[in-house]
Design a protein around this motif. Structure first.
Motif, PDB file in Angstrom:
ATOM      1  N   ALA A   6       0.833  -1.203   0.000  1.00  0.00           N
ATOM      2  CA  ALA A   6       0.000   0.000   0.000  1.00  0.00           C
ATOM      3  C   ALA A   6       0.871   1.258   0.000  1.00  0.00           C
ATOM      4  CB  ALA A   6      -0.923  -0.009   1.220  1.00  0.00           C
ATOM      5  N   GLU A   7       0.234   2.397  -0.073  1.00  0.00           N
ATOM      6  CA  GLU A   7       0.919   3.691  -0.167  1.00  0.00           C
ATOM      7  C   GLU A   7       1.935   3.902   0.951  1.00  0.00           C
ATOM      8  OE1 GLU A   7      -0.279   8.429  -0.103  1.00  0.00           O
ATOM      9  OE2 GLU A   7      -1.779   6.945  -0.653  1.00  0.00           O
ATOM     10  N   ARG A   8       1.615   3.479   2.170  1.00  0.00           N
ATOM     11  CA  ARG A   8       2.514   3.704   3.312  1.00  0.00           C
ATOM     12  C   ARG A   8       3.436   2.499   3.566  1.00  0.00           C
ATOM     13  NH1 ARG A   8      -0.903   5.458   8.210  1.00  0.00           N
ATOM     14  NH2 ARG A   8       1.171   5.687   9.077  1.00  0.00           N
ATOM     15  N   GLY A   9       3.564   1.600   2.606  1.00  0.00           N
ATOM     16  CA  GLY A   9       4.471   0.473   2.750  1.00  0.00           C
ATOM     17  C   GLY A   9       3.867  -0.711   3.488  1.00  0.00           C
ATOM     18  N   GLN A  10       2.582  -0.682   3.745  1.00  0.00           N
ATOM     19  CA  GLN A  10       1.925  -1.757   4.482  1.00  0.00           C
ATOM     20  C   GLN A  10       1.434  -2.839   3.529  1.00  0.00           C
ATOM     21  OE1 GLN A  10      -1.020   0.850   6.130  1.00  0.00           O
ATOM     22  NE2 GLN A  10      -0.007   0.889   8.132  1.00  0.00           N
ATOM     23  N   ILE A  11       1.394  -4.075   4.044  1.00  0.00           N
ATOM     24  CA  ILE A  11       0.788  -5.175   3.306  1.00  0.00           C
ATOM     25  C   ILE A  11      -0.216  -5.861   4.226  1.00  0.00           C
ATOM     26  CG2 ILE A  11       2.804  -5.592   1.835  1.00  0.00           C
ATOM     27  CD1 ILE A  11       3.346  -8.103   3.560  1.00  0.00           C
ATOM     28  N   THR A  12      -1.170  -6.538   3.616  1.00  0.00           N
ATOM     29  CA  THR A  12      -2.113  -7.339   4.384  1.00  0.00           C
ATOM     30  C   THR A  12      -1.782  -8.793   4.121  1.00  0.00           C
ATOM     31  OG1 THR A  12      -3.833  -5.665   4.200  1.00  0.00           O
ATOM     32  CG2 THR A  12      -4.550  -7.905   4.723  1.00  0.00           C
TER      33      THR A  12
END
Length: 66
Positions: A6-12
């Motif tokens: 995601a935009e902030r470097g997060q993954i699910t």
């Protein structure tokens, strides 16, 4: 399986992965690089600290005398 960054470097993490490893909100993962791979490992310290609280002894109980 795939995960999108995601935009902030997060993954699910996929639900099947979370369920298989018993990951819940607040679970700690170790992040390691192995060459060009990202390796996530469930933190052993995290699992131990959860179990430790379940088996804590009452310090006022002291040893039994018989």
């Amino acid at each position: 399986m795939e995960a999108t960054v995601a935009e902030r470097g997060q993954i699910t993490l996929p639900k099947t992965v979370r369920d298989a490893l018993g990951l819940t909100k607040g679970s700690v993962l170790k992040v390691e690089l192995e060459g060009s791979r990202i390796v996530l490992r469930k933190s052993v310290d995290d699992a131990i600290s959860r179990v430790r609280g379940k088996f804590a002894l009452d310090p006022s109980a002291g040893p039994e005398q018989g």
